[in-house]
Design an enzyme around this catalytic site. Structure first.
Site, mmCIF file in Angstrom:
data_model
loop_
_atom_site.group_PDB
_atom_site.id
_atom_site.type_symbol
_atom_site.label_atom_id
_atom_site.label_comp_id
_atom_site.label_asym_id
_atom_site.label_seq_id
_atom_site.Cartn_x
_atom_site.Cartn_y
_atom_site.Cartn_z
ATOM 1 N N LYS A 76 -4.573 27.054 24.014
ATOM 2 C CA LYS A 76 -4.480 25.594 24.128
ATOM 3 C C LYS A 76 -5.795 25.024 23.638
ATOM 4 C CE LYS A 76 -1.661 22.429 25.714
ATOM 5 N NZ LYS A 76 -0.199 22.487 25.590
ATOM 6 N N GLY A 113 14.693 10.923 32.066
ATOM 7 C CA GLY A 113 13.875 10.862 30.845
ATOM 8 C C GLY A 113 14.739 10.981 29.607
HETATM 9 P P1 NAD Z 1 9.350 11.726 25.073
HETATM 10 O O1 NAD Z 1 8.124 10.928 25.177
HETATM 11 O O2 NAD Z 1 10.133 11.754 23.816
HETATM 12 O O3 NAD Z 1 10.379 11.296 26.224
HETATM 13 C C1 NAD Z 1 10.016 11.156 27.560
HETATM 14 C C2 NAD Z 1 11.022 10.227 28.226
HETATM 15 O O4 NAD Z 1 10.742 10.198 29.614
HETATM 16 C C3 NAD Z 1 10.954 8.777 27.736
HETATM 17 O O5 NAD Z 1 12.271 8.285 27.636
HETATM 18 C C4 NAD Z 1 10.189 8.060 28.856
HETATM 19 O O6 NAD Z 1 10.544 6.695 28.940
HETATM 20 C C5 NAD Z 1 10.701 8.832 30.044
HETATM 21 N N1 NAD Z 1 9.842 8.743 31.230
HETATM 22 C C6 NAD Z 1 8.502 8.724 31.327
HETATM 23 N N2 NAD Z 1 8.124 8.631 32.612
HETATM 24 C C7 NAD Z 1 9.263 8.590 33.339
HETATM 25 C C8 NAD Z 1 9.539 8.528 34.718
HETATM 26 N N3 NAD Z 1 8.556 8.469 35.613
HETATM 27 N N4 NAD Z 1 10.840 8.530 35.114
HETATM 28 C C9 NAD Z 1 11.849 8.596 34.221
HETATM 29 N N5 NAD Z 1 11.640 8.677 32.904
HETATM 30 C C10 NAD Z 1 10.362 8.687 32.465
HETATM 31 O O7 NAD Z 1 8.906 13.221 25.519
HETATM 32 P P2 NAD Z 1 9.691 14.568 25.277
HETATM 33 O O8 NAD Z 1 9.219 15.201 24.025
HETATM 34 O O9 NAD Z 1 11.149 14.348 25.494
HETATM 35 O O10 NAD Z 1 9.095 15.469 26.447
HETATM 36 C C11 NAD Z 1 9.531 15.333 27.787
HETATM 37 C C12 NAD Z 1 8.958 16.473 28.602
HETATM 38 O O11 NAD Z 1 9.397 17.729 28.071
HETATM 39 C C13 NAD Z 1 7.430 16.587 28.644
HETATM 40 O O12 NAD Z 1 7.080 17.131 29.893
HETATM 41 C C14 NAD Z 1 7.130 17.600 27.564
HETATM 42 O O13 NAD Z 1 5.885 18.228 27.776
HETATM 43 C C15 NAD Z 1 8.284 18.543 27.754
HETATM 44 N N6 NAD Z 1 8.611 19.368 26.599
HETATM 45 C C16 NAD Z 1 8.907 18.800 25.400
HETATM 46 C C17 NAD Z 1 9.295 19.615 24.348
HETATM 47 C C18 NAD Z 1 9.703 19.032 23.013
HETATM 48 O O14 NAD Z 1 10.203 19.785 22.185
HETATM 49 N N7 NAD Z 1 9.561 17.729 22.780
HETATM 50 C C19 NAD Z 1 9.339 21.000 24.503
HETATM 51 C C20 NAD Z 1 9.046 21.548 25.754
HETATM 52 C C21 NAD Z 1 8.686 20.717 26.796
#
Ligand code: NAD
Length: 378
Positions: free
Chosen positions: A84, A184
């Site tokens: 990281k 989310g």
């Molecule tokens: P993103 O920013 O595209 O989406 C996040 C969503 O969560 C948004 O719609 C936001 O409005 C919503 N949100 C934020 N705070 C909230 C709350 N308190 N209650 C309800 N909704 C809330 O992010 P993402 O890429 O979808 O990632 C989401 C999670 O998954 C993160 O923890 C990220 O680390 C993890 N993750 C993402 C990936 C990836 O491929 N994008 C892979 C592994 C893990």
């Protein structure tokens, strides 16, 4: 004034049998660049791990995130170790300054060839393009220079739907008609709902950072996605009942998917969940205490680093010059195999899936270490 140096015991305070292989502090005063790189373990191959830009990340946090990547990559069965990096700064800084800082960071890590950067909080595919431009390696690139746009395709949501298919028989569930709730509606949650919808599941509740809605007869995914694309939020979908985020936790469903923030489910709200299966889309969305309680309540929980590995698997395929369809095939194969192994292993040993997943990942890392000179345990 000369500062007192930490004693060597303190400097190696994070060391255990697996790593970290190295902790690098980067300081370029002329540019104001401050960064930390932690390469945890590279027995399986060069480490892949996100580059985060944030104002306040400690070395300890970076060490923990690097170890999580070692386990995630091993659990996914990738020939990559874990790492990281963190650039200390405000991700919303002026764009030209951000480019300068990220390019300087790339040059500073050029010689640490056992580290491959990927996008993380505060960085994106354009930042990865700058790093690749400087030093010739990174993953999570724009399509125009060989990237596979993972959030556009929804690879992590796709992987979650594969994990759901494997997990369903373990908890007496049929995906056809299964009711799902997604916390989310972002890159992970939106596509998880879409791919599960293709397998017959129905979205009955969903939230974003601004609101939550519920409709037991099913929420129209295409209509909701359109609202979000046009800059609206979940609450603008008027055909469903507006509910509170707390009510979303207690909504009756079959599969509950956290896809937003860490620690969404804690000791305080875990007893309100009314589902058979928890598919962890976000990273560390369930506290250790709540994970134990889920098992006590008979809710099957597929751990984050097993269920949400689609993104990192896609990055590894991209690194080898693979294609979008190739990435989806590898994600399907690996997540299917690993979810099956973890859930079957947990059932056999009478332990929680997370314990089985950590044991599987650690076993793979230790086995890789026996195969590499200079990585064997003393
Ligand atoms: P993103 O920013 O595209 O989406 C996040 C969503 O969560 C948004 O719609 C936001 O409005 C919503 N949100 C934020 N705070 C909230 C709350 N308190 N209650 C309800 N909704 C809330 O992010 P993402 O890429 O979808 O990632 C989401 C999670 O998954 C993160 O923890 C990220 O680390 C993890 N993750 C993402 C990936 C990836 O491929 N994008 C892979 C592994 C893990």
């Amino acid at each position: 004034m000369q500062k007192e140096m930490p004693r060597s015991e303190d400097m190696f305070g994070f060391a255990d049998a697996l790593g970290p292989d190295k902790i690098i502090h980067i300081w370029k005063p002329a540019l104001g660049l401050k960064a930390i790189l932690v390469v945890d373990n590279v027995a399986a191959g060069p480490a892949i791990g996100g580059t985060r830009m944030a104002p306040d990340v400690s070395v300890e946090e970076c060490v923990r995130l690097a170890r999580a990547m070692t386990f995630k990559n091993a659990a996914a069965g990738l020939p990559h170790g874990g790492a990281k990096s963190v650039i200390i700064g405000d991700p919303a800084m002026e764009p030209a300054r951000k480019e300068e800082i990220i390019r300087a960071f790339a040059c500073a890590i050029a010689h640490f060839t056992d580290y491959i950067a990927g996008p993380d909080m505060g960085t994106n595919e354009v930042a990865m393009a700058w790093i690749k431009d400087e030093i010739g390696r990174s993953v999570g690139l724009p399509r125009e220079i060989g990237g596979i746009p993972l959030d556009e395709i929804g690879v992590t949501g796709f992987g979650l739907s594969v994990a759901a298919e494997v997990a369903a028989p373990f908890c007496g569930l049929d995906l056809e008609g299964a009711r799902i709730v997604v916390q989310g509606f972002g890159a992970v949650g939106k596509h998880a709902a879409r791919f599960l919808g293709e397998k017959g599941a129905v979205l009955v509740g969903v939230s974003d950072s601004r609101g939550a809605i519920a409709d037991e007869s099913g929420i129209d995914l295409a209509a909701l996605a359109k609202i979000k694309e046009e800059g609206g939020h979940v609450g603008d979908y008027r055909r469903a009942k507006q509910i509170t985020p707390e009510e979303l936790v207690g909504l009756a469903c079959d599969i509950w998917i956290p896809a937003a923030r860490p620690d969404a489910i804690t000791g305080d709200n875990v007893d309100r969940l009314d589902c058979k299966l928890m598919l962890q889309g976000a990273n560390i969305p369930v506290t250790a205490e709540a994970e134990v309680r889920l098992a006590e309540r008979g809710i099957l929980s597929v751990p984050d680093f097993v269920a949400n590995a689609g993104g990192v698997i896609c990055g590894a395929v991209e690194y080898r010059g693979g294609t979008q369809s190739g990435a989806l095939a590898v994600i399907e194969e690996k997540i299917r195999y690993n979810t099956e192994r973890v859930l079957a292993g947990a059932r056999e040993r009478g332990c929680r899936p997370r314990e089985a997943a950590v044991a599987l990942a650690e076993k793979r890392v230790r086995r890789a270490m026996t195969l590499r000179r200079g990585h064997r345990e003393a």
